[in-house]
Design an enzyme around this catalytic site. Structure first.
Site, PDB file in Angstrom:
ATOM      1  N   ASP A 334     -55.497  50.244  12.793  1.00  0.00           N
ATOM      2  CA  ASP A 334     -56.718  50.861  12.280  1.00  0.00           C
ATOM      3  C   ASP A 334     -57.556  51.364  13.465  1.00  0.00           C
ATOM      4  OD1 ASP A 334     -58.746  49.928   9.389  1.00  0.00           O
ATOM      5  OD2 ASP A 334     -58.806  51.697  10.669  1.00  0.00           O
ATOM      6  N   GLU A 531     -67.619  50.536   4.493  1.00  0.00           N
ATOM      7  CA  GLU A 531     -67.217  49.472   5.413  1.00  0.00           C
ATOM      8  C   GLU A 531     -68.344  48.475   5.663  1.00  0.00           C
ATOM      9  OE1 GLU A 531     -64.386  52.530   7.866  1.00  0.00           O
ATOM     10  OE2 GLU A 531     -64.248  50.413   8.362  1.00  0.00           O
TER      11      GLU A 531
HETATM   12  C1  GLC Z   1     -61.461  53.052   9.138  1.00  0.00           C
HETATM   13  C2  GLC Z   1     -60.902  52.290   7.964  1.00  0.00           C
HETATM   14  C3  GLC Z   1     -59.578  52.799   7.475  1.00  0.00           C
HETATM   15  C4  GLC Z   1     -59.452  54.289   7.729  1.00  0.00           C
HETATM   16  C5  GLC Z   1     -59.468  54.510   9.231  1.00  0.00           C
HETATM   17  C6  GLC Z   1     -59.384  55.988   9.594  1.00  0.00           C
HETATM   18  O1  GLC Z   1     -62.079  52.185  10.039  1.00  0.00           O
HETATM   19  O2  GLC Z   1     -60.798  50.870   8.116  1.00  0.00           O
HETATM   20  O3  GLC Z   1     -59.500  52.476   6.081  1.00  0.00           O
HETATM   21  O4  GLC Z   1     -58.232  54.779   7.164  1.00  0.00           O
HETATM   22  O5  GLC Z   1     -60.619  53.951   9.840  1.00  0.00           O
HETATM   23  O6  GLC Z   1     -60.531  56.667   9.153  1.00  0.00           O
END
Ligand code: GLC
Length: 673
Positions: A334, A531
């Site tokens: 991530d 988030e």
């Molecule tokens: C974010 C998220 C993830 C997402 C990634 C790219 O922090 O946790 O779900 O796909 O970054 O944007």
């Protein structure tokens, strides 16, 4: 075909037999480096079961991988494992550094233009593709672009935005999920993109989590069914309008203590399997080709061993996911998540690669990452066999998805077409099916067309509020209705259904006399978040009106007139709202419906004979809290603090049920359990 004869320790006999067929055990024990940094090796529970993917091993394809891999240098291999953010890498750099992938994060668009056209997205995709096909590699490897099209292609100007997963879970309609996924694939391919960071498959266990709305339900069986349907709709066995899925976030993201984003999940292996892994079984069984690793940490509730951050957890990423379950696609980290692993930084983390992560989402520090990782391989910190396994998996996915067809993104059917990103009727149907009727007294609903309607509330005329996070921007903020020229607000739907001349809208009802109307509709709820920003950490309560007092004021202003009050509650989670329910004759949980607000009015209004064209069919995807601190969906927590409405609850015109006046708690704080 080169078959790696060394099979991982702890792999069950049945997987050993299969491993010889080019399935996931290409990695060998040396490739896995050290055990988890902060825990003894743990025996794998027999609860972890192998699952057969809908996409099997293809010997010819595996031989092609061998051919491509054998001609790649170390820097070309490390480049292939690197994913950079489009704001921070040019096509020329993609060529020079052999970059395997790019992404656009939430709120990142071509030319940093929020209103970038579909054609502009395709033009950038073409530029990256051409760069990746212009390297000096013996066999050019096309770049793959990943995007968070998590409720339609929601980063793209004028794209239809579907209800978030919490609403889709309420619809109880896997066929709808499959159609939405197919529409999403069509949308991303129209913009030249081939990879979607979805479905998110947490079985959320606590409403405090800021990502609750990204989850279909706390019920693992429902999550499994939906994840399977989504992957089938998105990947469609890789036909023209298909896209690659990324199931996320592995493992236990929805089970952290107090719902803390990126926090600690304390669970036995059996609970990990039965609660948190079911979405992966559904998705991998349907053929999902990538898995995104989670930020959370895991502590084994049986042994007390703290296995640390998932991004460093070899046991779950390799021993379980790759070797025991048999996942043979690739794992992606991530956003900068590797820096959370002890001893790692954003640009350096051999621990994550040795744990089994194959592609690293290193949005900005990608040059340093390539240098560091190359040196770590040369120094023996990362075995070349682990690098080869990672690249093999990436090539396997790209070959399976047909990316080596020599056709640039703009050459695919529908590329550049605005119609490719617009699916308004499907989204409007999804809105209708997602609505959950929690209360309907005095036959407040349906509303007969032609009656005089007063509409109030901050979310009646707000596409941003009705869309939530991950909508044009990461947080779903810094946008207005003007950024959504094709959308319909909930108010617009009410005006179309009731007749514009029969509707008066006042966001705040202070200067309006509700008594001069037949019915009042209050569209209220949460404002957008994503988030961690959406977390409700203790001692905060789940009492909605403590965070949004304007919503209580609106209903109090309406209630004095004695006319029916219909509340449309727009939120990313279930909350404690007994005070609002008491002031409402009808109460509809609308979740985060997206751009097609007319879908709400479709179910609220009836023809002059009183017959509603559409009935409510939504059922709560999560239990609805009955107390200010009743955030946990665990059996024990709900036994102690029963929910007001259980998961699966929902009324309809055909199925009415009286709702008594509810007790209202004024608790101002909760302890951190
Ligand atoms: C974010 C998220 C993830 C997402 C990634 C790219 O922090 O946790 O779900 O796909 O970054 O944007």
């Amino acid at each position: 075909m080169k078959i790696n004869s060394r099979i991982l320790a702890g792999t069950s006999a049945s997987v050993v037999l299969l491993a010889g067929l080019g399935s996931p055990a290409h990695a060998d024990t040396a490739a896995l480096g050290t055990a988890p940094t902060n825990a003894a090796t743990t025996a794998l529970s027999s609860d972890w079961r192998k699952t057969r993917s809908a996409i099997g091993v293809d010997r010819k394809l595996e031989a092609e991988i061998d051919r491509i891999l054998s001609g790649m240098s170390l820097r070309q291999k490390v480049g292939q494992m690197t994913q950079a953010e489009i704001k921070l890498i040019t096509p020329e750099e993609v060529r020079t550094y052999y970059i395997g992938s790019v992404l656009n994060g939430g709120g990142s668009w071509p030319g940093k233009d929020k209103h970038a056209s579909v054609a502009a997205w395709v033009a950038l995709a073409d530029a990256y593709y051409s760069a990746s096909m212009s390297t000096d590699m013996a066999v050019k490897v096309p770049i793959i672009w990943g995007t968070d099209a998590v409720h339609g292609h929601s980063n793209v100007y004028r794209a239809t935005i579907f209800p978030h997963n919490i609403g889709l879970g309420a619809a109880r309609d896997p066929a709808l999920i499959r159609e939405i996924a197919a529409a999403t694939a069509k949308a991303v391919r129209a913009t030249g993109i081939d990879w979607v960071f979805a479905p998110a498959v947490p079985a959320v266990q606590n409403a405090r989590w800021g990502r609750t709305y990204e989850s279909y339900s706390n019920d693992p069986a429902l999550v499994k069914a939906y994840s399977s349907a989504y992957v089938k709709g998105l990947q469609q066995r890789f036909g023209a309008d298909s896209a690659i899925a990324s199931v996320k976030h592995f493992l236990g993201d929805g089970g952290t203590h107090n719902g803390t984003d990126q926090g600690l999940t304390i669970a036995s292996q059996r609970e990990l399997v039965r609660t948190h892994a079911q979405g992966y079984y559904g998705a991998i069984g349907a053929g999902a080709q990538t898995v995104m690793v989670s930020y959370n940490s895991w502590k084994d509730a049986d042994t007390g061993i703290d296995h640390g951050k998932m991004h460093g957890n070899r046991m779950l990423l390799t021993d379980v996911l790759k070797n025991r379950i048999g996942f043979d696609g690739f794992l992606i980290s991530d956003w900068n998540a590797i820096e959370q692993v002890p001893g790692c930084t954003k640009a350096s983390c051999p621990q994550s690669i040795n744990a089994g992560i194959d592609m690293i989402m290193v949005p900005d520090d990608w040059k340093a990452f390539i240098d560091n990782t190359t040196k770590q391989v040369e120094a023996g910190e990362i075995p070349m066999s682990r690098i080869d396994d990672a690249v093999r998996r990436i090539l396997r996915v790209k070959l399976r998805a047909g990316m080596f067809d020599g056709v640039a993104p703009s050459g695919h059917v529908g590329a550049g077409q605005l119609t490719g990103v617009q699916h308004r009727e499907l989204a409007r149907r999804a809105v209708r099916e997602s609505l959950v009727l929690l209360k309907n007294e005095r036959a407040a609903l349906p509303i007969r067309r032609g009656t005089r309607v007063l509409v109030v509330g901050k979310s009646a005329n707000s596409v941003p509020n009705q869309s939530g996070g991950w909508s044009l921007t990461w947080q779903g903020d810094e946008t207005t209705n003007a950024d959504y020229p094709d959308a319909n607000t909930i108010l617009a739907g009410i005006e179309a259904a009731a007749g514009k001349d029969n509707v008066v809208f006042a966001e705040k009802p202070e200067r309006i006399d509700p008594a001069s109307f037949d019915v009042a509709i209050a569209v209220i709820g949460e404002t957008p978040y994503a988030e961690t920003k959406g977390d409700l950490a203790p001692p905060k309560t789940l009492t909605h009106t403590q965070r949004y007092p304007e919503d209580l004021a609106a209903l109090q202003a309406l209630s004095v007139a004695g006319k029916p009050v219909v509340t449309i509650f727009v939120s990313g989670r279930p909350v404690y709202a007994n005070d609002l329910l008491n002031l409402s004759h009808a109460f509809v949980a609308a979740w985060l419906p997206g751009t097609e607000g007319k879908g709400v009015a479709d179910v609220l209004f009836a023809d002059p004979t009183g017959r509603a064209e559409y009935d409510f069919r939504g059922r709560l995807s999560f239990p609805w809290p009955g107390t200010p601190c009743g955030a946990s969906f665990s059996a024990a927590a709900m036994a102690a603090e029963p929910p007001l409405f259980p998961g699966g609850y929902g009324l309809s015109y055909a199925r009415q049920k009286a709702t008594a006046t509810l007790p209202v708690s004024t608790a101002q704080a909760c302890d951190s359990k």
